[in-house]
Scaffold this motif. Structure first.
Motif, PDB file in Angstrom:
ATOM      1  N   ILE A   1       9.251   4.315  -2.988  1.00  0.00           N
ATOM      2  CA  ILE A   1       9.435   2.525  -3.636  1.00  0.00           C
ATOM      3  C   ILE A   1       8.561   2.461  -4.138  1.00  0.00           C
ATOM      4  O   ILE A   1       9.239   1.625  -5.664  1.00  0.00           O
ATOM      5  N   LEU A   2       7.409   2.672  -4.144  1.00  0.00           N
ATOM      6  CA  LEU A   2       6.380   2.378  -5.838  1.00  0.00           C
ATOM      7  C   LEU A   2       7.130   3.084  -7.048  1.00  0.00           C
ATOM      8  O   LEU A   2       6.857   2.475  -7.594  1.00  0.00           O
ATOM      9  N   ALA A   3       7.735   4.194  -6.572  1.00  0.00           N
ATOM     10  CA  ALA A   3       7.652   4.814  -8.507  1.00  0.00           C
ATOM     11  C   ALA A   3       8.898   4.215  -8.969  1.00  0.00           C
ATOM     12  O   ALA A   3       9.081   4.726  -9.730  1.00  0.00           O
ATOM     13  N   GLU A   4       9.687   3.475  -7.754  1.00  0.00           N
ATOM     14  CA  GLU A   4      11.041   3.740  -8.213  1.00  0.00           C
ATOM     15  C   GLU A   4      10.843   1.807  -9.090  1.00  0.00           C
ATOM     16  O   GLU A   4      11.013   1.588 -10.137  1.00  0.00           O
ATOM     17  N   MET A   5      10.029   1.270  -8.259  1.00  0.00           N
ATOM     18  CA  MET A   5       9.530  -0.183  -8.768  1.00  0.00           C
ATOM     19  C   MET A   5       8.719  -0.279 -10.212  1.00  0.00           C
ATOM     20  O   MET A   5       8.553  -0.693 -10.787  1.00  0.00           O
TER      21      MET A   5
ATOM     22  N   GLY B   1       5.177  -4.112 -16.279  1.00  0.00           N
ATOM     23  CA  GLY B   1       3.960  -4.018 -16.968  1.00  0.00           C
ATOM     24  C   GLY B   1       3.003  -3.897 -15.594  1.00  0.00           C
ATOM     25  O   GLY B   1       2.862  -4.054 -14.627  1.00  0.00           O
ATOM     26  N   ARG B   2       1.867  -3.753 -16.194  1.00  0.00           N
ATOM     27  CA  ARG B   2       0.524  -2.877 -15.912  1.00  0.00           C
ATOM     28  C   ARG B   2       0.275  -4.389 -14.327  1.00  0.00           C
ATOM     29  O   ARG B   2      -0.242  -4.081 -13.825  1.00  0.00           O
ATOM     30  N   VAL B   3      -0.601  -5.748 -15.396  1.00  0.00           N
ATOM     31  CA  VAL B   3      -0.823  -7.050 -14.644  1.00  0.00           C
ATOM     32  C   VAL B   3       0.621  -7.093 -13.647  1.00  0.00           C
ATOM     33  O   VAL B   3       0.398  -7.387 -11.989  1.00  0.00           O
ATOM     34  N   GLU B   4       1.675  -6.713 -13.878  1.00  0.00           N
ATOM     35  CA  GLU B   4       2.972  -6.963 -12.614  1.00  0.00           C
ATOM     36  C   GLU B   4       2.413  -6.193 -11.715  1.00  0.00           C
ATOM     37  O   GLU B   4       2.980  -6.831 -10.159  1.00  0.00           O
ATOM     38  N   PHE B   5       2.507  -5.166 -11.967  1.00  0.00           N
ATOM     39  CA  PHE B   5       2.209  -3.739 -10.730  1.00  0.00           C
ATOM     40  C   PHE B   5       1.521  -4.497 -10.112  1.00  0.00           C
ATOM     41  O   PHE B   5       1.112  -4.641  -8.879  1.00  0.00           O
TER      42      PHE B   5
ATOM     43  N   LEU C   1       1.117  -4.823  -6.010  1.00  0.00           N
ATOM     44  CA  LEU C   1      -0.489  -3.898  -4.876  1.00  0.00           C
ATOM     45  C   LEU C   1      -0.994  -5.064  -4.476  1.00  0.00           C
ATOM     46  O   LEU C   1      -1.006  -5.179  -2.646  1.00  0.00           O
ATOM     47  N   THR C   2      -1.251  -6.744  -4.830  1.00  0.00           N
ATOM     48  CA  THR C   2      -2.109  -7.132  -4.181  1.00  0.00           C
ATOM     49  C   THR C   2      -1.085  -7.612  -2.807  1.00  0.00           C
ATOM     50  O   THR C   2      -1.806  -8.117  -2.200  1.00  0.00           O
ATOM     51  N   GLU C   3      -0.666  -7.892  -3.485  1.00  0.00           N
ATOM     52  CA  GLU C   3       1.082  -9.045  -2.159  1.00  0.00           C
ATOM     53  C   GLU C   3       0.741  -8.453  -1.063  1.00  0.00           C
ATOM     54  O   GLU C   3       0.750  -9.259   0.065  1.00  0.00           O
ATOM     55  N   LEU C   4       1.634  -6.925  -1.948  1.00  0.00           N
ATOM     56  CA  LEU C   4       1.935  -5.868  -0.795  1.00  0.00           C
ATOM     57  C   LEU C   4       0.900  -5.825   0.790  1.00  0.00           C
ATOM     58  O   LEU C   4       0.360  -5.631   1.619  1.00  0.00           O
ATOM     59  N   ARG C   5      -0.786  -5.384  -0.237  1.00  0.00           N
ATOM     60  CA  ARG C   5      -2.152  -4.895   0.689  1.00  0.00           C
ATOM     61  C   ARG C   5      -2.043  -6.260   1.276  1.00  0.00           C
ATOM     62  O   ARG C   5      -2.564  -6.219   2.655  1.00  0.00           O
ATOM     63  N   GLU C   6      -1.871  -7.839   1.572  1.00  0.00           N
ATOM     64  CA  GLU C   6      -2.230  -9.090   1.253  1.00  0.00           C
ATOM     65  C   GLU C   6      -0.865  -9.194   3.161  1.00  0.00           C
ATOM     66  O   GLU C   6      -1.328  -9.701   4.286  1.00  0.00           O
ATOM     67  N   LEU C   7      -0.142  -8.616   2.700  1.00  0.00           N
ATOM     68  CA  LEU C   7       1.321  -8.241   3.915  1.00  0.00           C
ATOM     69  C   LEU C   7       1.168  -7.496   4.927  1.00  0.00           C
ATOM     70  O   LEU C   7       0.918  -7.999   6.342  1.00  0.00           O
TER      71      LEU C   7
ATOM     72  N   ILE D   1       8.434 -10.939  -5.195  1.00  0.00           N
ATOM     73  CA  ILE D   1       6.961 -10.235  -6.304  1.00  0.00           C
ATOM     74  C   ILE D   1       7.203  -8.813  -5.768  1.00  0.00           C
ATOM     75  O   ILE D   1       7.368  -7.926  -5.850  1.00  0.00           O
ATOM     76  N   LEU D   2       7.742  -8.746  -4.443  1.00  0.00           N
ATOM     77  CA  LEU D   2       7.780  -7.179  -3.670  1.00  0.00           C
ATOM     78  C   LEU D   2       8.908  -6.108  -4.535  1.00  0.00           C
ATOM     79  O   LEU D   2       8.727  -4.745  -3.374  1.00  0.00           O
ATOM     80  N   GLY D   3       9.995  -7.216  -3.982  1.00  0.00           N
ATOM     81  CA  GLY D   3      11.129  -6.371  -4.322  1.00  0.00           C
ATOM     82  C   GLY D   3      10.971  -5.621  -3.075  1.00  0.00           C
ATOM     83  O   GLY D   3      11.700  -6.138  -1.801  1.00  0.00           O
ATOM     84  N   ASP D   4      11.840  -4.153  -3.123  1.00  0.00           N
ATOM     85  CA  ASP D   4      11.781  -3.507  -2.120  1.00  0.00           C
ATOM     86  C   ASP D   4      10.837  -2.953  -1.424  1.00  0.00           C
ATOM     87  O   ASP D   4      10.992  -2.687   0.146  1.00  0.00           O
TER      88      ASP D   4
END
Ligand code: ZN
Length: 156
Positions: free
Chosen positions: A77-81, A86-90, A94-100, A113-116
């Motif tokens: 999923i990471l590789a596809e997304m 953009g690096r900032v977007e990426f 990552l931050t949103e996923l970590r909080e989740l 933000i998270l997509g898949d």
């Protein structure tokens, strides 16, 4: 299982099979690259992940690894997304996923933000599996930091 949970389950199963980005690639000429190896001793997952960075964007992520289906789906999923993101977007993803994942089931995560990666919502209820889901992302974070210190790939 709710319809949403079933959909998330399907996303994870698909990615665990497809393994997008599996196989390390050299960075393209003029790009920077960084690599990180991460190991999850609790589950035995491991991953070596490489980022190909083009200016302010992640051009591509490639990896090789072995582990449980959650860790492999996560890398895929990471590789596809991350492709041409953009690096900032990426880093926002990552931050949103970590909080989740740290929410122990109390957060749904922002799908915009998270997509898949929103498919990992269910994993947050199982603290022992959080590292499995986070492993590739931690590797990507470290690889991005390493790419800052690298010199661009020279043209031959
Ligand atoms: Zn695992």
């Amino acid at each position: 299982m709710s319809a949403l949970e079933q959909m998330y389950q399907q996303i994870l199963l698909d990615h665990a099979k497809r393994r997008v980005g599996d196989g390390l690639l050299e960075a393209e000429t003029g790009h920077r690259s960084g690599e990180s190896h991460q190991h999850n001793p609790v589950c035995g997952d491991q991953i070596r992940l490489r980022v190909d960075v083009d200016g302010d964007s992640v051009h591509a992520v490639s990896w090789e690894g072995d582990g449980c289906s959650i860790s492999m789906a996560s890398a895929s999923i990471l590789a596809e997304m991350a492709r041409d993101m953009g690096r900032v977007e990426f880093l926002d993803v990552l931050t949103e996923l970590r909080e989740l994942l740290r929410s122990r089931g109390t957060k749904e995560g922002d799908e915009e933000i998270l997509g898949d990666a929103a498919a990992f919502a269910g994993v947050s209820k199982f603290p022992a599996r959080v590292k499995c889901a986070m492993l590739a992302w931690v590797a990507a974070e470290a690889a991005l930091a390493a790419s800052d210190d690298s010199t661009a790939v020279a043209a031959f």
